[in-house]
Every structure is written in structure tokens, then in C-alpha cells.
Design a protein around this motif. Structure first.
Motif, mmCIF file in Angstrom:
data_model
loop_
_atom_site.group_PDB
_atom_site.id
_atom_site.type_symbol
_atom_site.label_atom_id
_atom_site.label_comp_id
_atom_site.label_asym_id
_atom_site.label_seq_id
_atom_site.Cartn_x
_atom_site.Cartn_y
_atom_site.Cartn_z
ATOM 1 N N GLN A 39 9.806 1.212 -9.342
ATOM 2 C CA GLN A 39 10.855 1.854 -10.129
ATOM 3 C C GLN A 39 11.088 1.154 -11.457
ATOM 4 O OE1 GLN A 39 14.919 1.399 -8.499
ATOM 5 N NE2 GLN A 39 13.989 0.228 -6.872
ATOM 6 N N TYR A 40 10.524 -0.018 -11.641
ATOM 7 C CA TYR A 40 10.701 -0.712 -12.919
ATOM 8 C C TYR A 40 9.444 -0.639 -13.790
ATOM 9 C CZ TYR A 40 14.696 -2.421 -10.380
ATOM 10 O OH TYR A 40 15.850 -2.483 -9.642
ATOM 11 N N GLY A 41 8.499 0.158 -13.402
ATOM 12 C CA GLY A 41 7.289 0.315 -14.196
ATOM 13 C C GLY A 41 6.606 1.619 -13.864
ATOM 14 N N GLU A 42 5.397 1.795 -14.315
ATOM 15 C CA GLU A 42 4.648 3.022 -14.070
ATOM 16 C C GLU A 42 3.373 2.679 -13.307
ATOM 17 O OE1 GLU A 42 5.523 5.966 -14.870
ATOM 18 O OE2 GLU A 42 7.076 5.753 -16.393
ATOM 19 N N ASN A 43 2.911 3.601 -12.492
ATOM 20 C CA ASN A 43 1.574 3.476 -11.926
ATOM 21 C C ASN A 43 1.077 4.856 -11.527
ATOM 22 O OD1 ASN A 43 1.975 4.028 -9.005
ATOM 23 N ND2 ASN A 43 3.296 2.233 -9.133
ATOM 24 N N ASP A 44 -0.193 4.925 -11.210
ATOM 25 C CA ASP A 44 -0.811 6.240 -11.023
ATOM 26 C C ASP A 44 -0.499 6.867 -9.664
ATOM 27 O OD1 ASP A 44 -2.261 4.595 -9.398
ATOM 28 O OD2 ASP A 44 -4.177 4.856 -10.438
ATOM 29 N N LYS A 45 0.352 6.203 -8.849
ATOM 30 C CA LYS A 45 0.713 6.787 -7.567
ATOM 31 C C LYS A 45 1.951 7.684 -7.669
ATOM 32 C CE LYS A 45 -1.347 3.047 -4.900
ATOM 33 N NZ LYS A 45 -1.171 2.029 -3.846
ATOM 34 N N LEU A 46 2.519 7.767 -8.855
ATOM 35 C CA LEU A 46 3.744 8.535 -9.040
ATOM 36 C C LEU A 46 3.562 9.998 -8.675
ATOM 37 C CD1 LEU A 46 6.629 8.846 -10.031
ATOM 38 C CD2 LEU A 46 5.727 9.165 -12.327
ATOM 39 N N VAL A 47 2.480 10.612 -9.144
ATOM 40 C CA VAL A 47 2.277 12.041 -8.902
ATOM 41 C C VAL A 47 2.199 12.320 -7.410
ATOM 42 C CG1 VAL A 47 0.723 13.973 -9.249
ATOM 43 C CG2 VAL A 47 1.161 12.386 -11.131
ATOM 44 N N GLY A 48 1.529 11.460 -6.679
ATOM 45 C CA GLY A 48 1.432 11.639 -5.234
ATOM 46 C C GLY A 48 2.781 11.535 -4.553
ATOM 47 N N PHE A 49 3.621 10.624 -5.025
ATOM 48 C CA PHE A 49 4.955 10.470 -4.454
ATOM 49 C C PHE A 49 5.794 11.732 -4.662
ATOM 50 C CE2 PHE A 49 9.420 9.637 -5.409
ATOM 51 C CZ PHE A 49 9.852 9.187 -4.177
ATOM 52 N N VAL A 50 5.826 12.232 -5.882
ATOM 53 C CA VAL A 50 6.646 13.400 -6.182
ATOM 54 C C VAL A 50 6.155 14.616 -5.412
ATOM 55 C CG1 VAL A 50 7.400 14.985 -7.999
ATOM 56 C CG2 VAL A 50 7.326 12.520 -8.446
ATOM 57 N N SER A 51 4.835 14.760 -5.307
ATOM 58 C CA SER A 51 4.274 15.881 -4.563
ATOM 59 C C SER A 51 4.707 15.822 -3.100
ATOM 60 C CB SER A 51 2.748 15.860 -4.663
ATOM 61 O OG SER A 51 2.184 16.885 -3.867
ATOM 62 N N ARG A 52 4.661 14.638 -2.504
ATOM 63 C CA ARG A 52 5.067 14.510 -1.104
ATOM 64 C C ARG A 52 6.571 14.742 -0.953
ATOM 65 N NH1 ARG A 52 2.795 9.674 2.541
ATOM 66 N NH2 ARG A 52 0.891 10.745 1.858
ATOM 67 N N LEU A 53 7.352 14.249 -1.896
ATOM 68 C CA LEU A 53 8.794 14.478 -1.856
ATOM 69 C C LEU A 53 9.090 15.978 -1.822
ATOM 70 C CD1 LEU A 53 11.779 13.656 -2.144
ATOM 71 C CD2 LEU A 53 11.414 13.536 -4.632
ATOM 72 N N GLN A 54 8.412 16.728 -2.643
ATOM 73 C CA GLN A 54 8.656 18.171 -2.676
ATOM 74 C C GLN A 54 8.205 18.853 -1.390
ATOM 75 O OE1 GLN A 54 6.750 18.934 -6.516
ATOM 76 N NE2 GLN A 54 8.747 19.215 -7.464
ATOM 77 N N GLU A 55 7.161 18.332 -0.759
ATOM 78 C CA GLU A 55 6.743 18.883 0.536
ATOM 79 C C GLU A 55 7.851 18.698 1.568
ATOM 80 O OE1 GLU A 55 2.855 17.908 2.123
ATOM 81 O OE2 GLU A 55 2.234 17.209 0.137
ATOM 82 N N TYR A 56 8.423 17.503 1.613
ATOM 83 C CA TYR A 56 9.505 17.241 2.563
ATOM 84 C C TYR A 56 10.735 18.095 2.248
ATOM 85 C CZ TYR A 56 7.067 13.052 4.334
ATOM 86 O OH TYR A 56 6.170 12.178 4.915
ATOM 87 N N GLU A 57 11.046 18.230 0.972
ATOM 88 C CA GLU A 57 12.229 19.019 0.604
ATOM 89 C C GLU A 57 12.046 20.485 0.952
ATOM 90 O OE1 GLU A 57 12.655 17.739 -3.477
ATOM 91 O OE2 GLU A 57 14.221 16.315 -2.911
ATOM 92 N N GLY A 96 0.818 -1.192 0.000
ATOM 93 C CA GLY A 96 0.000 0.000 0.000
ATOM 94 C C GLY A 96 0.862 1.254 0.000
ATOM 95 N N ASN A 97 2.063 1.145 -0.556
ATOM 96 C CA ASN A 97 3.028 2.239 -0.522
ATOM 97 C C ASN A 97 2.647 3.324 -1.513
ATOM 98 O OD1 ASN A 97 5.511 3.740 -0.624
ATOM 99 N ND2 ASN A 97 6.503 1.942 0.240
ATOM 100 N N LEU A 98 2.899 4.560 -1.115
ATOM 101 C CA LEU A 98 2.670 5.677 -2.015
ATOM 102 C C LEU A 98 3.703 5.705 -3.130
ATOM 103 C CD1 LEU A 98 0.965 8.293 -2.422
ATOM 104 C CD2 LEU A 98 2.746 9.493 -1.156
ATOM 105 N N MET A 99 4.850 5.025 -2.884
ATOM 106 C CA MET A 99 5.914 4.972 -3.872
ATOM 107 C C MET A 99 5.419 4.288 -5.138
ATOM 108 S SD MET A 99 8.964 5.631 -4.615
ATOM 109 C CE MET A 99 9.338 4.101 -5.454
ATOM 110 N N PHE A 100 6.194 4.482 -6.216
ATOM 111 C CA PHE A 100 5.885 3.799 -7.460
ATOM 112 C C PHE A 100 6.940 2.739 -7.715
ATOM 113 C CE2 PHE A 100 8.480 7.455 -8.398
ATOM 114 C CZ PHE A 100 9.450 6.976 -9.256
#
Length: 486
Positions: free
Chosen positions: A204-222, A198-202
Motif C-alpha cells: 500500500q505504500y508503493g506500486e507493483n505489478d500484482k495490483l491488477v490481479g488483486f483488484v480483479s479478484r476483489l471484484q470477483e468476490y464482490e 507471496g501475497n497477491l496484494m500490493f
């Protein structure tokens, strides 16, 4: 054997001359791009300050002994000086803090003995006039994994991150601009698949629709990292900070990461970080799998009659070069220099049935050479990964206990790339003016240097004048020049 030893180190002595051209910066006035001019090439003190046990997260059970938990050599001033004299201009210090060095979880207070040891190693680098990138590494996954799960308490994680970086930044706020902070290491790497956890991560060897959520959260932390450091004031108000692309992966960063969404109170003081261990079948794969075999050779560097399944197609080289140029277009050309925080490939012992060792060595040297050159041509500052594992396979350039070069093949490959790409790199990051008030430098003649004999053996270090050391008759190298003592 003696002749070979001297030959290797004579080449090292030549490389060391470039490193000594760097001024000793004492103000905080350089932009990220101006600082970049002086930083390449870089080296990692790997498997050292980031070592520990994940069971110790949010405890103080690690201790200063973790420095030798994953490799056996305590870091010395002599060795760090040797890194500088070997031609490297920067050192990346991967570090753990939460994994065994926290005395109070509520305030994210860092153990004083651990902080003192980290500062001691940073000081070694400062004394050698090396630029330093200090980060919060994997650190037991407390944030780089746990912070990206669907069940994560994001607000609580942000507060922990803010307190941690506030404590780190306050400890180093008086250090000059040669010290840079990097908020993370490889955010999201090491997680299981989203379907399994149930990870928000995507994946890394494929694509899924959780990618946008991961990047958005990464930028919040940064953003929390940036704001926490800036709030401590002092030199941290203008210190260059490094943020990471998703998984520090070329493709994901190029396609999904928008660094302009991060705000910074300091102008032109951000860098971006990516990593490079590609292609995996050549750089990291340990055994054949049903989907592919380990590649031992690069196209054009393979022995005759070796199976094509053991050879890296040249299309892989083109793909790497293309991705680096895309990074240049997307970030460097827009004012965000990039560090290649880690890059490396395993130097192996080749089974006799699979070809020749000499051709594999040639392929490894080629990989390091083109990776360094293409990074330079894209305005990317490369930091080679080094583990201090003297066996094979390894990614180990230096023998730390012997203070010597362990793998001349890799070392020479890096500096082949440095030579080939330096002109392009300096065109992207020209030398800042020293007369416009942009920066202040010390008189180079007064800067301590290291003395070597003509075979590259260390004679003395931190020497401000040859009068300070007793030398026997002979020829020595001091501040990039030959000196004859009669």
C-alpha cells in the motif's frame, strides 16, 4: 462546570433537529442516490460487534461476550437513541461472523445467540429511525487477508462467502430499506508485503505489478456478495448494497477500481465505500520515525515558534479535497454514491515541550470539520469512527456508559462541517418526492421521539405522546420543539 455542561448540550439539541426531518421509510423503492439524501452524517459502533480473537476463526468459541472484548460497554437502546438525538442519521455496525460465531463451517451457519444479539442492536437503530450499514468486518482475516494470497483456493473462498452472506441476508430479508449490507471492510489491509509472503496484494505504500490481479479478484468476490444477497429475495432483491474499493483507499480506488464491471439485478442500488485516516502523521502515527515526525498541528492552527516538523503542510488538505472530488467524478457523478465508512484522527495530549494543547485541539476540530465538509461537497456520506476509549490518544466522541458526549471538540468539528457542506450535499442528493409514489412515509406526529431537558439531559425515550410520560414543571425539548410544562 454546570454552565459548561449545559452549553455543550444546548448546541447538541440544535443539531438534533436536522436528524428528525427524516421520514420513516417502509418500502424498498428508493435508489441508492435517493436513500443517500437521508443518511448523512453517520457514526460507527466501533470496537464492538467486530471484536474477538483471530484464533477463533471458523469456530463458535467467541460468544456474545465478545461485544465487550475491546471496549467495556454493552450497547443499549438508550444509547442508540442518544446517537440519533445527537444529530447522526446513520450507524455503521462493523461485525464479525466467522471469527468465533460459526456453528457449522461446511454451511457457514451463524450462531443463533450471536445473530439474535446483532438483530437486537439493528432493531435499536430501526426504533430510533437510523439507517444502518451492516458489514462483514476484518473477521480474523479469513477472506480479507487469506482470500488474496497467491495460494488461496479462490473457488472455495467464493463458496464460503456465498454461504455466509446467504445466511446473513436471509436473517434480515424482512427489514426495510433503512438497512444496507456492506460485503467487506478494508479488503487487503493488514497483509504483509508481497515479497515476504507471496501475497497477491500490493504494497500500500508503493506500486507493483500484482495490483491488477488483486483488484480483479476483489471484484470477483464482490460479485459473489451481490449475487448471494439478491438470490435470497424478499426485500433483499432491492436492498442497497455497498462494495469496497481496494484497501478502501482514495488513490487506489480512483486509479484502479471500475465499479461498472460489477453486475446487479437491481437498478441503481449500489454504493461504494472508502476510508480516510489521512495524513497518517497527524491522524494515526504514534511516535517519531526516521522518515518523519508526528504532526500535532495543522497549518494555520499551530502555536508560534513550534517546530515546522510538527505542522501538517496545507498541501495535505488540498490533496484530500482533490482526491474526494476525483471520487465524485469517477463514481458519484456516474450514479454510485459513496460512503466514507470510517474517518478519524487521534486526539492527543500534547507534551509541553511541543506547543500547546489548545492549538492541538483546534487542529483536531479543524480536521474533522474539513473532512466532513469536503465529503459532503463530493457526495460522500461520512461515518466517523468511534472506539469508546476514554483515554488519550483516542477517537472517541461518546461515553457510552454515561450516555453523554465525551469529546466536544470532535463533535463540534463534525457538525461545523455538516453545516458548511449541507447545501452542496443536498444539491447532489435532493430530497426525493413524497407524492410520486417513490416512497411511503409514516405520519411524523406518530413517530416515537425522545424528551430532553434544556441542558440536553435525557428524560425519556420512545415517547409517542407527552401524555405517556410524567414530567415535572419546566422546559423540555420534544420532537425539535420547546415544550413548557406548568
Amino acid at each position: 462546570m454546570k454552565k459548561i455542561f449545559c452549553t455543550v448540550f444546548l448546541s447538541f439539541t440544535l443539531f438534533s433537529l436536522h436528524a428528525q426531518d427524516n421520514p420513516r421509510i417502509t418500502k424498498m423503492d428508493l435508489t441508492a442516490g435517493e436513500l443517500a439524501h437521508y443518511m448523512a452524517p453517520g457514526w460507527n459502533l466501533g470496537n464492538t460487534l467486530e471484536a474477538g480473537n483471530s484464533a477463533h476463526v471458523f469456530t463458535n468459541n467467541g460468544g456474545v461476550g465478545t461485544e465487550t472484548a475491546w471496549q467495556g460497554t454493552r450497547t443499549t437502546r438508550e444509547f442508540i437513541s442518544f446517537i440519533k438525538q445527537s444529530g447522526f442519521n446513520s450507524v455503521r455496525l462493523p461485525a464479525s461472523w466467522v471469527m468465533g460465531h460459526i456453528t457449522d463451517r461446511a454451511s457457514m451457519t451463524i450462531d443463533e445467540a450471536w445473530m439474535a444479539r446483532v438483530k437486537e442492536i439493528v432493531d435499536y437503530c430501526m426504533e430510533a429511525n437510523l439507517y444502518v450499514v451492516l458489514n462483514d468486518h476484518w473477521d480474523g482475516g479469513w477472506l480479507e487477508h487469506d482470500g488474496f494470497t497467491t495460494g488461496a483456493d479462490v473457488a472455495a473462498k467464493k463458496e464460503q462467502l456465498r454461504k455466509l452472506w446467504t445466511n446473513i441476508a436471509n436473517a434480515f430479508k424482512d427489514y426495510d430499506q433503512r438497512l444496507l449490507f456492506a460485503g467487506f471492510n478494508e479488503p487487503g489491509v493488514g497483509t504483509a508485503s508481497p515479497e515476504a509472503t507471496g501475497n497477491l496484494m500490493f504494497d500500500q505504500y508503493g506500486e507493483n505489478d500484482k495490483l491488477v490481479g488483486f483488484v480483479s479478484r476483489l471484484q470477483e468476490y464482490e460479485q459473489v456478495f451481490i449475487d448471494a444477497v439478491r438470490a435470497t429475495g424478499g426485500n433483499n432483491a432491492n436492498r442497497v448494497l455497498v462494495v469496497q474499493g481496494p484497501l478502501t483507499n482514495f488513490g487506489r480506488t480512483n486509479k484502479y477500481f471500475d465499479i461498472t464491471k460489477l453486475s446487479d439485478s437491481a437498478d441503481n442500488r449500489l454504493m461504494l465505500e472508502v476510508h480516510h485516516y489521512d495524513p497518517f502523521q497527524f491522524c494515526g502515527m504514534s511516535e517519531d520515525a526516521d522518515w518523519g515526525k508526528v504532526w500535532y498541528y495543522w497549518a494555520g492552527h499551530a502555536p508560534k515558534r513550534v517546530s515546522a516538523s510538527r505542522v501538517v503542510p496545507d498541501a495535505q488538505r488540498v490533496a484530500i479535497q482533490t482526491a474526494m472530488q476525483e471520487l465524485k467524478t469517477n463514481f458519484v457523478d456516474k450514479g454510485y454514491p459513496i460512503i466514507l465508512g470510517e474517518y478519524g484522527c487521534n486526539h492527543r495530549t500534547i507534551p509541553p515541550t511541543e506547543g500547546t494543547q489548545a492549538k492541538h485541539d483546534e487542529s483536531v476540530k479543524y480536521w474533522y470539520g474539513f473532512s466532513t465538509q469536503y465529503a459532503y461537497e463530493a457526495g460522500i456520506i461520512p461515518f466517523v469512527w468511534d472506539t469508546n476509549n476514554l483515554g488519550r490518544p483516542n477517537m472517541t466522541i461518546f461515553n457510552r456508559s454515561a450516555v453523554s458526549i465525551n469529546d466536544a471538540t470532535v463533535y463540534e468539528g463534525i457538525f461545523d462541517g455538516d453545516k458548511s457542506g449541507r447545501t452542496a450535499y443536498n444539491a447532489i442528493y435532493p430530497k426525493p418526492s413524497t407524492t410520486s409514489g417513490v416512497m411511503q412515509v409514516e405520519d411524523r406526529a406518530k413517530v416515537p421521539a425522545t424528551v430532553y431537558d434544556v441542558c440536553g439531559r435525557l428524560v425519556a425515550f420512545n415517547v409517542a405522546s407527552l401524555r405517556d410520560v410524567s414530567l415535572g414543571k419546566g422546559v423540555y425539548v420534544y420532537k425539535g420543539r420547546k415544550v413548557v410544562v406548568r
